[in-house]
Write an enzyme that holds these catalytic residues in place. Structure first.
Site, PDB file in Angstrom:
ATOM      1  N   GLY A  22       0.822  -1.208   0.000  1.00 38.49           N
ATOM      2  CA  GLY A  22       0.000   0.000   0.000  1.00 38.49           C
ATOM      3  C   GLY A  22       0.855   1.258   0.000  1.00 38.49           C
ATOM      4  O   GLY A  22       0.528   2.259   0.620  1.00 38.49           O
TER       5      GLY A  22
ATOM      6  N   GLY B 237      -0.640   4.883  -0.928  1.00 33.37           N
ATOM      7  CA  GLY B 237      -1.717   5.465  -0.118  1.00 33.37           C
ATOM      8  C   GLY B 237      -1.240   6.633   0.729  1.00 33.37           C
ATOM      9  O   GLY B 237      -0.065   7.024   0.680  1.00 33.37           O
ATOM     10  N   GLN B 238      -2.179   7.187   1.536  1.00 30.29           N
ATOM     11  CA  GLN B 238      -1.868   8.387   2.325  1.00 30.29           C
ATOM     12  C   GLN B 238      -0.721   8.118   3.307  1.00 30.29           C
ATOM     13  O   GLN B 238       0.191   8.936   3.435  1.00 30.29           O
ATOM     14  CB  GLN B 238      -3.119   8.822   3.103  1.00 30.29           C
ATOM     15  CG  GLN B 238      -2.970  10.178   3.773  1.00 30.29           C
ATOM     16  CD  GLN B 238      -4.039  10.466   4.823  1.00 30.29           C
ATOM     17  OE1 GLN B 238      -4.610   9.550   5.404  1.00 30.29           O
ATOM     18  NE2 GLN B 238      -4.262  11.743   5.079  1.00 30.29           N
TER      19      GLN B 238
ATOM     20  N   ASP C  41       2.085  -1.837  -4.406  1.00 29.72           N
ATOM     21  CA  ASP C  41       0.708  -1.347  -4.346  1.00 29.72           C
ATOM     22  C   ASP C  41      -0.044  -1.938  -5.533  1.00 29.72           C
ATOM     23  O   ASP C  41       0.578  -2.373  -6.514  1.00 29.72           O
ATOM     24  CB  ASP C  41       0.661   0.199  -4.403  1.00 29.72           C
ATOM     25  CG  ASP C  41      -0.649   0.766  -3.856  1.00 29.72           C
ATOM     26  OD1 ASP C  41      -0.633   1.359  -2.758  1.00 29.72           O
ATOM     27  OD2 ASP C  41      -1.705   0.573  -4.507  1.00 29.72           O
ATOM     28  N   ILE C  42      -1.360  -1.940  -5.426  1.00 31.26           N
ATOM     29  CA  ILE C  42      -2.158  -2.472  -6.550  1.00 31.26           C
ATOM     30  C   ILE C  42      -2.171  -1.453  -7.693  1.00 31.26           C
ATOM     31  O   ILE C  42      -2.509  -1.786  -8.833  1.00 31.26           O
ATOM     32  CB  ILE C  42      -3.590  -2.794  -6.059  1.00 31.26           C
ATOM     33  CG1 ILE C  42      -4.315  -3.706  -7.056  1.00 31.26           C
ATOM     34  CG2 ILE C  42      -4.383  -1.518  -5.765  1.00 31.26           C
ATOM     35  CD1 ILE C  42      -5.579  -4.342  -6.503  1.00 31.26           C
ATOM     36  N   ARG C  43      -1.795  -0.183  -7.372  1.00 33.21           N
ATOM     37  CA  ARG C  43      -1.765   0.846  -8.435  1.00 33.21           C
ATOM     38  C   ARG C  43      -0.359   1.449  -8.475  1.00 33.21           C
ATOM     39  O   ARG C  43       0.396   1.316  -7.524  1.00 33.21           O
ATOM     40  CB  ARG C  43      -2.811   1.927  -8.151  1.00 33.21           C
ATOM     41  CG  ARG C  43      -2.703   2.571  -6.805  1.00 33.21           C
ATOM     42  CD  ARG C  43      -4.000   3.303  -6.410  1.00 33.21           C
ATOM     43  NE  ARG C  43      -3.983   3.671  -5.003  1.00 33.21           N
ATOM     44  CZ  ARG C  43      -3.892   4.932  -4.562  1.00 33.21           C
ATOM     45  NH1 ARG C  43      -3.840   5.917  -5.415  1.00 33.21           N
ATOM     46  NH2 ARG C  43      -3.880   5.199  -3.270  1.00 33.21           N
TER      47      ARG C  43
ATOM     48  N   ASP D 210      -1.243  -7.077  -5.802  1.00 28.20           N
ATOM     49  CA  ASP D 210      -2.572  -7.155  -5.188  1.00 28.20           C
ATOM     50  C   ASP D 210      -2.399  -8.033  -3.957  1.00 28.20           C
ATOM     51  O   ASP D 210      -2.100  -9.228  -4.082  1.00 28.20           O
ATOM     52  CB  ASP D 210      -3.574  -7.786  -6.177  1.00 28.20           C
ATOM     53  CG  ASP D 210      -4.960  -7.959  -5.540  1.00 28.20           C
ATOM     54  OD1 ASP D 210      -5.913  -8.243  -6.275  1.00 28.20           O
ATOM     55  OD2 ASP D 210      -5.074  -7.831  -4.293  1.00 28.20           O
TER      56      ASP D 210
ATOM     57  N   TYR E 115     -15.844  -0.772   8.251  1.00 24.77           N
ATOM     58  CA  TYR E 115     -14.416  -0.504   8.470  1.00 24.77           C
ATOM     59  C   TYR E 115     -14.044  -0.765   9.935  1.00 24.77           C
ATOM     60  O   TYR E 115     -13.075  -1.460  10.233  1.00 24.77           O
ATOM     61  CB  TYR E 115     -14.139   0.948   8.110  1.00 24.77           C
ATOM     62  CG  TYR E 115     -12.743   1.446   8.329  1.00 24.77           C
ATOM     63  CD1 TYR E 115     -12.487   2.404   9.294  1.00 24.77           C
ATOM     64  CD2 TYR E 115     -11.685   0.995   7.541  1.00 24.77           C
ATOM     65  CE1 TYR E 115     -11.198   2.896   9.489  1.00 24.77           C
ATOM     66  CE2 TYR E 115     -10.407   1.486   7.726  1.00 24.77           C
ATOM     67  CZ  TYR E 115     -10.167   2.441   8.699  1.00 24.77           C
ATOM     68  OH  TYR E 115      -8.899   2.930   8.889  1.00 24.77           O
TER      69      TYR E 115
ATOM     70  N   LYS F  30     -11.609  -3.603  11.574  1.00 24.81           N
ATOM     71  CA  LYS F  30     -10.441  -3.228  12.399  1.00 24.81           C
ATOM     72  C   LYS F  30     -10.513  -3.931  13.762  1.00 24.81           C
ATOM     73  O   LYS F  30      -9.502  -4.402  14.290  1.00 24.81           O
ATOM     74  CB  LYS F  30     -10.341  -1.721  12.561  1.00 24.81           C
ATOM     75  CG  LYS F  30      -9.948  -0.984  11.269  1.00 24.81           C
ATOM     76  CD  LYS F  30      -8.602  -1.456  10.737  1.00 24.81           C
ATOM     77  CE  LYS F  30      -8.165  -0.702   9.496  1.00 24.81           C
ATOM     78  NZ  LYS F  30      -6.890  -1.230   8.948  1.00 24.81           N
TER      79      LYS F  30
HETATM   80  C1  VAH Z   1     -11.103   7.024   7.880  1.00 23.11           C
HETATM   81  N1  VAH Z   1      -8.938   8.121   7.756  1.00 23.11           N
HETATM   82  O1  VAH Z   1     -11.602   8.150   7.919  1.00 23.11           O
HETATM   83  C2  VAH Z   1      -9.601   6.900   8.207  1.00 23.11           C
HETATM   84  C3  VAH Z   1      -9.355   6.747   9.688  1.00 23.11           C
HETATM   85  C4  VAH Z   1      -9.984   7.416  12.010  1.00 23.11           C
HETATM   86  C5  VAH Z   1     -10.269   7.557  10.548  1.00 23.11           C
HETATM   87  O2  VAH Z   1      -9.305   5.421  10.083  1.00 23.11           O
HETATM   88  O3  VAH Z   1     -11.722   6.023   7.599  1.00 23.11           O
END
Ligand code: VAH
Length: 316
Positions: free
Chosen positions: A8, A11-12, A34-36, A52, A142, A146
């Site tokens: 990754g 990514g950010q 990264d995949i991209r 990937d 999400y 996690k």
């Molecule tokens: C999101 N930037 O907004 C992530 C983060 C705490 C937020 O995990 O999904």
């Protein structure tokens, strides 16, 4: 000799972490994937491969062929995007983690970093000074992924001795890579819009306080926890890290000190419900005690730097 694999890297977090790791371990010892395609400063400064992370056999091949010792697995579908595609997002977030954990067990990788998030907390969690150990009933795809991920990395540590390390990241703010698909993205977008148009329509309400952190503090915390002596780590789920805590009206007021005619308006969207389920500020005393977590950037310092650097970027 450490050989590090970053999954990754475009990514950010990955785009900045990869460069920081290359400064420490040497460009050729940090393999970016990264995949991209990756930004030029990554693909041109050291090894880069399209990967990937759901392709377990290619992942294992790279780890074995390159004699990888540490993996930073940063690829995930973030909160906002995950609500739009629950099942594919769950599959990507979980199957990618299982691939990394199984390979780590199989070929005895030295250390694994995997990012958790304040999204593991939910509407029944105490919202202020959220403790390391508390009620955790996330109600987003999400957040659920996690929370499950934290349980699994702890399981692989206890059952198989895989040395897993993790941080519960707050919203991360950086000027190098724009955020993508998250609920805290407003705290990055606001700077670009303030400079471009002197106005910003915020997708969260004015009082939606959330824990945030400037990216360079997050990168330092990530490397610090990975380099900490294992004997110092009192937990193997994921550490609370906090940084700063602010709401949209507060960061807007800070920006107005630099751009006096800047105007913010509010048009909450589906992400308001996600933000409302998360803590406003976090207690990170366990990370401070175990491995010396600390920060450099407060809201004022971060705002100054973000406006300066994005201003330069937009002039190019
Ligand atoms: C999101 N930037 O907004 C992530 C983060 C705490 C937020 O995990 O999904």
């Amino acid at each position: 000799m450490e050989k590090i694999l970053v999954i990754g890297c475009s990514g950010q977090i990955g785009s900045e972490l990869t460069l920081e790791l290359r400064k420490i371990y040497g460009n050729s010892n940090v393999i970016a994937t990264d995949i991209r395609p990756a930004p030029a400063e990554i693909s041109e400064s050291g090894p880069f491969e399209i990967l990937d992370v759901l392709d377990a056999s290619k992942l294992q091949l790279i780890c074995e062929h390159e004699k990888v010792t540490q993996v930073y697995h940063l690829a995930a579908i973030l909160s906002g995007n995950a609500e739009k595609r629950p099942m594919p997002s769950w599959d990507i977030n979980m199957r990618s983690l299982f691939n990394v954990l199984e390979i780590a067990k199989e070929i005895k990788l030295k250390r694994i970093f995997w990012p958790s998030s304040i999204a593991v907390f939910g509407p029944t969690t105490p919202r202020y000074n959220t403790p390391q150990y508390t009620v955790m009933e996330p109600n987003t795809v999400y957040g659920i992924s996690k929370l499950a991920g934290e349980r699994w990395i702890e399981y692989y540590f206890n059952k198989y001795g895989v040395d897993t390390r993790s941080l519960r990241y707050p919203g991360l703010i950086s000027y190098k890579t724009e955020a993508g698909g998250g609920t805290t993205d407003y705290a990055v977008e606001i700077f670009y819009e303030a400079i471009r148009h002197h106005k910003y329509e915020c997708f969260l309400g004015p009082d939606s306080a959330l824990p945030m952190m400037f990216m360079s503090d997050a990168i330092k915390a990530t490397i610090d926890v990975m380099e900490a002596d294992a004997s110092k780590l009192s937990l193997r789920s994921s550490y609370n890290v906090a940084g700063i805590c602010f709401d949209p009206k507060t960061i807007a007021a800070e920006i107005k000190k630099h751009i006096p005619d800047f105007e913010i308006t509010y048009k909450p969207d589906f992400r308001q419900a996600i933000a409302d389920s998360w803590p406003a500020c976090i207690d990170d005393s366990v990370a401070r005690k175990d491995w010396g977590l600390d920060y450099v950037y407060d809201l004022e310092k971060m705002t100054n730097l973000m406006l300066e650097e994005i201003g330069k970027k937009l002039k190019k």
